[in-house]
Design a protein around this motif. Structure first.
Motif, short mmCIF file in Angstrom:
data_model
loop_
_atom_site.label_atom_id
_atom_site.label_comp_id
_atom_site.label_asym_id
_atom_site.label_seq_id
_atom_site.Cartn_x
_atom_site.Cartn_y
_atom_site.Cartn_z
N PHE A 187 0.83 -1.21 0.00
CA PHE A 187 0.00 0.00 0.00
C PHE A 187 0.86 1.25 0.00
O PHE A 187 1.92 1.27 0.63
N SER A 188 0.39 2.27 -0.71
CA SER A 188 1.09 3.55 -0.71
C SER A 188 0.04 4.67 -0.80
O SER A 188 -0.28 5.13 -1.90
N ALA A 189 -0.51 5.03 0.33
CA ALA A 189 -1.51 6.11 0.43
C ALA A 189 -2.58 6.02 -0.66
O ALA A 189 -2.75 6.95 -1.46
N PRO A 190 -3.34 4.91 -0.73
CA PRO A 190 -4.31 4.74 -1.83
C PRO A 190 -5.43 5.78 -1.85
O PRO A 190 -5.95 6.09 -2.92
N PHE A 191 -5.80 6.32 -0.66
CA PHE A 191 -6.91 7.28 -0.65
C PHE A 191 -6.53 8.63 -1.24
O PHE A 191 -7.37 9.49 -1.40
N LEU A 192 -5.23 8.81 -1.55
CA LEU A 192 -4.80 10.06 -2.20
C LEU A 192 -4.69 9.90 -3.72
O LEU A 192 -4.26 10.83 -4.40
N ALA A 193 -5.08 8.74 -4.24
CA ALA A 193 -4.99 8.50 -5.68
C ALA A 193 -5.85 9.50 -6.44
O ALA A 193 -6.95 9.85 -5.99
N VAL A 194 -5.36 9.95 -7.61
CA VAL A 194 -6.12 10.95 -8.37
C VAL A 194 -6.97 10.32 -9.48
O VAL A 194 -7.72 11.02 -10.15
N SER A 195 -6.84 9.02 -9.67
CA SER A 195 -7.67 8.33 -10.65
C SER A 195 -7.76 6.86 -10.24
O SER A 195 -7.02 6.42 -9.35
N VAL A 196 -8.63 6.11 -10.93
CA VAL A 196 -8.74 4.67 -10.62
C VAL A 196 -7.44 3.96 -11.00
O VAL A 196 -6.97 3.08 -10.27
N THR A 197 -6.85 4.38 -12.13
CA THR A 197 -5.57 3.79 -12.56
C THR A 197 -4.51 4.02 -11.49
O THR A 197 -3.77 3.10 -11.12
N ASP A 198 -4.46 5.26 -10.98
CA ASP A 198 -3.50 5.60 -9.93
C ASP A 198 -3.79 4.80 -8.65
O ASP A 198 -2.87 4.30 -7.99
N PHE A 199 -5.09 4.62 -8.36
CA PHE A 199 -5.49 3.87 -7.17
C PHE A 199 -4.92 2.45 -7.19
O PHE A 199 -4.39 1.96 -6.19
#
Lengths: 50, 397
Positions: B267-279
């Motif tokens: 995990f690497s701060a998933p709630f800060l992802a800017v898109s689904v791809t980034d998530f």
């Protein structure tokens, strides 16, 4: 929440006495809180036996 | 399997660390494989540990025998690789189809009681076979198609069933495990390193037993099930899963660092992802990397070769849908999870096209986009996460 900052610490110089004391205290605080919660926990992880 | 609150687990973890600290002339992967056998013997019992060792030995012997008669240029080598993968996949399907107590199992037991199909299912579930399956697939891909050397049986045992990653991953890479024999220990202050790793391990335990469990008890009570009946429940469940799974992953990674056994981050701060791809590059990262190595890249390359670069758009869509369809099926063999995977694949393909379009138009350099994306992006990605958790909620547990 970011794991990276915990594991990419390159220890070029030893931790100072204050840093060591700080980390040890933080570990003890966490362990105390974990011990107080552990009897209420289901203990199972959501992906166990996956 | 209450691994992390079982004192025996932590005693074994310390003994493994002490044993691994003893310098010998043997390869690191072999030493870990041997000590791992001891750890599984203590934690799961000698019968399960021995059965697991025999299964790995059989897997190793099959690969070894096949490689002996198929050189890298031989076309039958791919066929042999696919055949072994098919056998492992059948076992995986057997494990995932929730057959325990079903009429099918009762019929098998009536016809051939000596097979003990019920015990075999318990054995696969006890070892979290879904993770062993992906490790087997990674090993087969490396050995048959990338011409990586085959590890010895004990090292392979340490790779496929590492005791600290047994419960639910992460998905370690075969090539990284092979490379642990070449890496030398860095000149870091040892006590400080151990202290920082202990800090990470206790943070993992804190995530699970303090944050995740407090969340569960506060919203659902100490003995109630987590039932999703609305959007807020989906959001709570998403946060709960994060602290549960990230907590577990951090403990496993901390132990891996302590033993110098490759244990990837999850995990690497998933709630800060800017898109689904980034998530999906931040959530269950080791699984995402497995899919990229073993499905996405090989399928995309072969499809582009077959249909030409002019159809790259369709290839990208098909590859994404197949890759995430697999991720869905890996979670559970059900239509809900397949649809979940297909929807994720479609969404990421749409995002890719929007990104390409925005770059062509020069919009991605616009200050307005650069200022708003860091806060609009996470709102969008988390909304998709909550919606997807609600969609599959009934089939998570």
């Amino acid at each position: 929440m970011n794991e990276e900052r915990f594991f990419y610490i390159k220890l070029k110089t030893p931790l100072s006495i204050w840093q060591t004391t700080g980390i040890l205290s933080w570990i003890l605080i966490k362990l105390t809180l974990i011990a107080s919660m552990i009897h209420q926990s289901a203990g199972e992880f959501i992906y166990a036996g996956f | 399997m209450t691994f992390f609150i079982n004192p025996a687990f932590w005693i074994v973890a310390v003994v493994v660390y002490i044993l691994l600290s003893i310098e010998t002339s043997h390869k690191a992967s072999l030493r870990f494989g041997f000590i791992n056998l001891f750890a599984l013997n203590v934690l799961l019992g000698w019968k399960i540990a021995l059965a697991a060792l025999l299964a790995v030995a059989l897997f190793w012997a099959t690969i070894s025998f096949t490689l002996k008669y198929c050189n890298p240029q031989n076309r039958n080598r791919s066929l042999a690789g696919f055949s072994i993968l098919t056998i492992v996949t059948v076992l995986f399907l057997f494990h995932k189809m929730n057959l325990q107590g079903s009429d099918w199992i009762k019929t098998i037991q009536a016809i051939a009681p000596w097979m003990r199909a019920d015990l075999f299912l318990t054995f696969l579930a006890g070892l979290s076979f879904s993770y062993i399956f992906v490790r087997c697939a990674d090993a087969l891909h490396c050995v048959f198609w990338k011409n990586c050397p085959l590890m010895n049986p004990l090292s392979l045992f340490g790779y496929l069933l590492p005791f600290h990653m047994l419960l639910s991953g992460p998905v370690n890479a075969y090539e990284e495990h092979l490379a642990m024999d070449q890496t030398t220990s860095e000149n870091e202050p040892m006590l400080d390193r151990v202290l920082l790793i202990l800090n990470a391990i206790t943070t993992g335990l804190f995530y699970k037993f303090v944050v995740a469990e407090s969340l569960r008890i506060y919203f659902y009570g100490s003995n109630s099930e987590m039932i999703v009946s609305g959007w807020s429940d989906s959001a709570i469940l998403a946060v709960y899963i994060f602290f549960d799974f990230a907590g577990y992953s951090r403990v496993a990674r901390g132990l891996g660092l302590l033993y110098r056994v490759p244990t990837p981050e999850n995990f690497s701060a998933p709630f800060l992802a800017v898109s689904v791809t980034d998530f999906w590059t931040r959530w269950h990262m080791s699984m995402g990397q497995f899919v990229r190595r073993n499905l996405f890249t090989p399928i995309q390359l072969n499809l582009v070769r077959a249909v030409g670069i002019k159809n790259a758009g369709w290839v990208s869509l098909a590859t994404m849908v197949v890759s995430f369809g697999f991720v869905g099926l890996w979670h559970r063999i059900s239509l809900t999870w397949v649809l979940w995977g297909v929807a994720m694949g479609l969404l990421m393909t749409i995002e890719k096209h929007i990104q390409t379009f925005a770059m062509r138009k020069g919009w991605s350099r616009s200050p307005w986009v650069q200022n708003t994306l860091p806060w609009i992006g996470p709102i969008y990605a988390n909304a998709v996460l909550i919606a997807s958790v609600r969609f599959v909620a009934e089939e998570i547990f």
